[in-house]
Design an enzyme around this catalytic site. Structure first.
Site, PDB file in Angstrom:
ATOM      1  N   TYR A  10      -3.612  -1.332  10.266  1.00 26.12           N
ATOM      2  CA  TYR A  10      -2.632  -2.371   9.935  1.00 26.12           C
ATOM      3  C   TYR A  10      -2.575  -3.423  11.030  1.00 26.12           C
ATOM      4  CZ  TYR A  10      -1.094   0.219   5.912  1.00 26.12           C
ATOM      5  OH  TYR A  10      -1.077   0.826   4.701  1.00 26.12           O
ATOM      6  N   VAL A  11      -2.396  -2.984  12.252  1.00 28.40           N
ATOM      7  CA  VAL A  11      -2.252  -3.944  13.350  1.00 28.40           C
ATOM      8  C   VAL A  11      -3.588  -4.620  13.645  1.00 28.40           C
ATOM      9  CG1 VAL A  11      -1.796  -4.131  15.840  1.00 28.40           C
ATOM     10  CG2 VAL A  11      -0.260  -2.807  14.378  1.00 28.40           C
ATOM     11  N   ASP A  30     -14.338  -0.219  14.617  1.00 27.83           N
ATOM     12  CA  ASP A  30     -13.593   0.944  14.111  1.00 27.83           C
ATOM     13  C   ASP A  30     -14.592   2.070  13.889  1.00 27.83           C
ATOM     14  OD1 ASP A  30     -10.558   1.088  12.558  1.00 27.83           O
ATOM     15  OD2 ASP A  30     -11.974   2.736  12.237  1.00 27.83           O
ATOM     16  N   ASN A 220      24.063   2.769   7.102  1.00 30.51           N
ATOM     17  CA  ASN A 220      24.119   3.764   6.022  1.00 30.51           C
ATOM     18  C   ASN A 220      25.333   4.672   6.167  1.00 30.51           C
ATOM     19  OD1 ASN A 220      21.936   2.837   4.637  1.00 30.51           O
ATOM     20  ND2 ASN A 220      20.466   4.187   5.644  1.00 30.51           N
ATOM     21  N   PHE A 257      28.309   1.442  32.447  1.00 29.42           N
ATOM     22  CA  PHE A 257      29.078   2.682  32.444  1.00 29.42           C
ATOM     23  C   PHE A 257      29.672   2.916  31.048  1.00 29.42           C
ATOM     24  CE2 PHE A 257      32.555   5.467  34.239  1.00 29.42           C
ATOM     25  CZ  PHE A 257      31.685   6.484  34.571  1.00 29.42           C
ATOM     26  N   CYS A 263      41.126   1.108  22.251  1.00 29.58           N
ATOM     27  CA  CYS A 263      40.660   0.929  20.864  1.00 29.58           C
ATOM     28  C   CYS A 263      39.380   1.676  20.508  1.00 29.58           C
ATOM     29  CB  CYS A 263      40.474  -0.555  20.572  1.00 29.58           C
ATOM     30  SG  CYS A 263      42.053  -1.401  20.495  1.00 29.58           S
ATOM     31  N   LYS A 266      39.640   5.590  20.151  1.00 27.35           N
ATOM     32  CA  LYS A 266      40.632   5.900  19.115  1.00 27.35           C
ATOM     33  C   LYS A 266      40.084   5.570  17.727  1.00 27.35           C
ATOM     34  CE  LYS A 266      43.962   2.650  18.557  1.00 27.35           C
ATOM     35  NZ  LYS A 266      43.973   2.172  17.186  1.00 27.35           N
TER      36      LYS A 266
HETATM   37  N1  LIG Z   1       1.740  -0.293  11.373  1.00 28.68           N
HETATM   38  C1  LIG Z   1       2.657  -1.080  11.903  1.00 28.68           C
HETATM   39  O1  LIG Z   1       3.430  -1.733  11.216  1.00 28.68           O
HETATM   40  C2  LIG Z   1       2.750  -1.215  13.390  1.00 28.68           C
HETATM   41  C3  LIG Z   1       3.537  -2.238  13.952  1.00 28.68           C
HETATM   42  C4  LIG Z   1       3.586  -2.366  15.328  1.00 28.68           C
HETATM   43  C5  LIG Z   1       2.904  -1.488  16.133  1.00 28.68           C
HETATM   44  N2  LIG Z   1       2.170  -0.487  15.571  1.00 28.68           N
HETATM   45  C6  LIG Z   1       1.425   0.392  16.466  1.00 28.68           C
HETATM   46  O2  LIG Z   1       0.069  -0.059  16.503  1.00 28.68           O
HETATM   47  C7  LIG Z   1      -0.824   1.045  16.615  1.00 28.68           C
HETATM   48  C8  LIG Z   1      -1.767   1.046  15.443  1.00 28.68           C
HETATM   49  O3  LIG Z   1      -1.025   1.269  14.270  1.00 28.68           O
HETATM   50  P1  LIG Z   1      -1.679   1.073  12.807  1.00 28.68           P
HETATM   51  O4  LIG Z   1      -0.585   1.293  11.841  1.00 28.68           O
HETATM   52  O5  LIG Z   1      -2.447  -0.193  12.790  1.00 28.68           O
HETATM   53  O6  LIG Z   1      -2.696   2.322  12.784  1.00 28.68           O
HETATM   54  P2  LIG Z   1      -3.736   2.696  11.655  1.00 28.68           P
HETATM   55  O7  LIG Z   1      -3.762   4.170  11.532  1.00 28.68           O
HETATM   56  O8  LIG Z   1      -3.503   1.875  10.418  1.00 28.68           O
HETATM   57  O9  LIG Z   1      -5.123   2.185  12.250  1.00 28.68           O
HETATM   58  C9  LIG Z   1      -5.720   2.752  13.374  1.00 28.68           C
HETATM   59  C10 LIG Z   1      -7.221   2.490  13.269  1.00 28.68           C
HETATM   60  O10 LIG Z   1      -7.825   2.908  14.465  1.00 28.68           O
HETATM   61  C11 LIG Z   1      -9.088   3.453  14.142  1.00 28.68           C
HETATM   62  N3  LIG Z   1      -9.583   4.258  15.243  1.00 28.68           N
HETATM   63  C12 LIG Z   1      -9.195   5.491  15.658  1.00 28.68           C
HETATM   64  N4  LIG Z   1      -9.892   5.867  16.728  1.00 28.68           N
HETATM   65  C13 LIG Z   1     -10.733   4.847  17.032  1.00 28.68           C
HETATM   66  C14 LIG Z   1     -11.694   4.634  18.045  1.00 28.68           C
HETATM   67  N5  LIG Z   1     -11.956   5.541  18.976  1.00 28.68           N
HETATM   68  N6  LIG Z   1     -12.359   3.469  18.045  1.00 28.68           N
HETATM   69  C15 LIG Z   1     -12.135   2.537  17.107  1.00 28.68           C
HETATM   70  N7  LIG Z   1     -11.232   2.686  16.120  1.00 28.68           N
HETATM   71  C16 LIG Z   1     -10.535   3.832  16.088  1.00 28.68           C
HETATM   72  C17 LIG Z   1      -8.827   4.229  12.855  1.00 28.68           C
HETATM   73  O11 LIG Z   1     -10.021   4.495  12.144  1.00 28.68           O
HETATM   74  C18 LIG Z   1      -7.891   3.267  12.126  1.00 28.68           C
HETATM   75  O12 LIG Z   1      -8.618   2.365  11.318  1.00 28.68           O
HETATM   76  C19 LIG Z   1       0.073   2.288  16.697  1.00 28.68           C
HETATM   77  O13 LIG Z   1       0.297   2.582  18.044  1.00 28.68           O
HETATM   78  C20 LIG Z   1       1.355   1.849  16.033  1.00 28.68           C
HETATM   79  O14 LIG Z   1       2.461   2.588  16.503  1.00 28.68           O
HETATM   80  C21 LIG Z   1       2.050  -0.349  14.233  1.00 28.68           C
END
Ligand SMILES: NC(=O)c1ccc[n+]([C@@H]2O[C@H](COP(=O)([O-])OP(=O)(O)OC[C@H]3O[C@@H](n4cnc5c(N)ncnc54)[C@H](O)[C@@H]3O)[C@@H](O)[C@H]2O)c1
Length: 427
Positions: A10-11, A30, A220, A257, A263, A266
């Site tokens: 995703y990122v 990747d 919630n 602290f 208020c 309570k």
């Molecule tokens: N998903 C979100 O909305 C979001 C937002 C902000 C931060 N993050 C953080 O960003 C990071 C990535 O999250 P994500 O959701 O994109 O993860 P993800 O699981 O969607 O993607 C991770 C990718 O890394 C690849 N990968 C794993 N090992 C590898 C390697 N040795 N070399 C190359 N590629 C490799 C995987 O095949 C996968 O495609 C995490 O730490 C997450 O907490 C995620």
């Protein structure tokens, strides 16, 4: 700029495609060959609004290329982002396996290419994990990596918009050249850019997500209580959110602290009682008073650990600039210290005045006569104490402390002085 993005989830895919569309040349790496193939076909490996178009544009322009080979990806780049997953272990700890493996691959590639590289961790990690990355680079590619952090704040579903229009850009960097490179990369963004040492930058990400989780559970729980009691929760929270001075604001968000006063404790108790009557479990709201009490526990432990016995306390009212002692956490602190047999002198100009003029005299004499007797008239009366505990920074306190040369515990020591009073404030 020539950029590598390691990890195309995703990122990584959002970052790679957006950076390529801005005109940078991006190599995405990747270990998953399917993701690499899909991106090279000009498609998105994940469902994310607008990403398919961005990846297609980036591929068509020839500025984005995906590969499974980290060495190929790192051949020409000035900066390498790492965005691999950092999932939880069953015990809650971050599992750094993917990240450490990625760092090892980057280190091996840099050695074989005989290159130096700025490596920027985009994954969410705590400082101990970043330290682990640093150790990998130091041992496997000594002197070749400048390690930084650049936490990502995008949200799935609105990831492209968040990437292009973030609330801010945060760099965790202590190397001036790396800072310049990263600043220029983000120079087109309107959002403010903040630079912190890497450890602090990483914690901003965790504080943000914990706060978002807190907001959801808080809303919630208020919603559940309203529902049970036939109240329109949306009407309540809509107006609640309109208060941008106290509710949705910086107020009460600087560590300090414990809260107190007539208020907050309570009214929290009253809400919890109403929930109990409705047979409702409200774990977040139920934890507030215990969490507040834990602040006083930590202060007591910190004071005991000094081994000093003759103590001075500056500040007794629940916040500065008032004589109100009702449910003051400093009264609680003083009583706990007295219970442990410490010798205590207390200076609080507002409380002393109230005792003399009668404003709060009845309360002082009736509820805390034992503390009232310990009140001194001036800061100089604290001379001879082994340790001074600063609750409120009244006028003259700084000068007195530097002249007295006495050991000091600052109960609000984590924050800039100007914020101290805000954070301690209860009501
Ligand atoms: N998903 C979100 O909305 C979001 C937002 C902000 C931060 N993050 C953080 O960003 C990071 C990535 O999250 P994500 O959701 O994109 O993860 P993800 O699981 O969607 O993607 C991770 C990718 O890394 C690849 N990968 C794993 N090992 C590898 C390697 N040795 N070399 C190359 N590629 C490799 C995987 O095949 C996968 O495609 C995490 O730490 C997450 O907490 C995620």
């Amino acid at each position: 700029m020539n950029i590598t993005v390691v990890g195309l989830g995703y990122v990584g895919t959002v970052s790679a495609a957006c950076l390529a569309c801005k005109g940078h040349r991006v190599w995405g790496a990747d270990i998953n060959p399917d993701k690499v193939r899909i991106i090279n076909e000009g498609r998105s490996p994940i469902v994310e609004s607008g990403l398919e178009v961005k990846v297609a544009q980036a591929r068509a322009s020839g500025r984005l290329l995906a590969t499974c080979d980290a060495t190929e990806a790192l051949q020409h780049t000035e900066i390498c982002f790492v965005a691999v997953a950092t999932p939880s272990r069953p015990n809650g700890q971050i599992d750094p396996t993917h990240l450490f493996r990625a760092c090892e691959q980057i280190a091996e590639a840099l050695m074989s290419l005989d290159r130096r590289q700025t490596v920027v961790i985009r994954s969410s990690v705590l400082p101990s994990v970043l330290q682990g990355c640093d150790e990998i680079f130091s041992s496997k590619a000594p002197g070749r990596v400048t390690l930084c952090a650049n936490p990502e704040f995008l949200r799935e579903g609105t990831a492209i918009r968040d990437f292009e229009d973030p609330p801010f850009t945060l760099l965790g960097v202590d190397d001036p050249d790396a800072e310049l490179t990263l600043r220029s990369l983000y120079s087109d963004l309107e959002a403010p850019l903040f630079v912190l040492p890497p450890r602090e930058a990483l914690l901003v990400k965790y504080a943000s997500n914990a706060f978002h989780a807190l907001k959801v559970t808080f809303a919630n729980e208020i919603g559940a209580l309203c529902r049970e009691t036939g109240i329109d929760a949306h009407a309540v929270m809509s107006v609640f959110c309109k208060d941008t001075k106290l509710n949705v604001s910086q107020r009460y968000l600087m560590p300090g602290f414990a809260f107190g006063g007539s208020c907050l404790p309570k009214d929290v108790r009253a809400l919890l009682y109403a929930a109990k009557q409705a047979d409702l479990e409200l774990p977040t709201l139920s934890s507030l008073l215990a969490s507040n009490n834990a602040v006083i526990d930590r202060a007591v432990r910190q004071i005991c650990a000094t081994g000093k016995r003759r103590l001075g306390l500056i500040g007794l009212s629940f916040k500065s600039n008032t004589d109100d002692l009702r449910e003051s956490p400093f009264v609680d602190l003083a009583e706990r210290l007295l219970g442990k047999g410490y010798e205590l002198r207390i200076y609080d100009p507002n409380v002393s005045l109230a005792r003399l003029t009668g404003a709060n005299k009845e309360y002082i004499n009736r509820v805390i006569p034992h503390l009232s007797r310990l009140l001194v008239r001036s800061l100089e009366d604290l001379n001879g104490c082994d340790l001074v505990i600063v609750g409120h920074r009244y006028q003259g306190v700084d000068g007195f402390l530097s002249d007295a040369g006495v050991s000091v515990i600052e109960l609000s020591d984590q924050m800039p002085r100007s914020q101290t009073m805000e954070a301690v404030a209860g009501d």
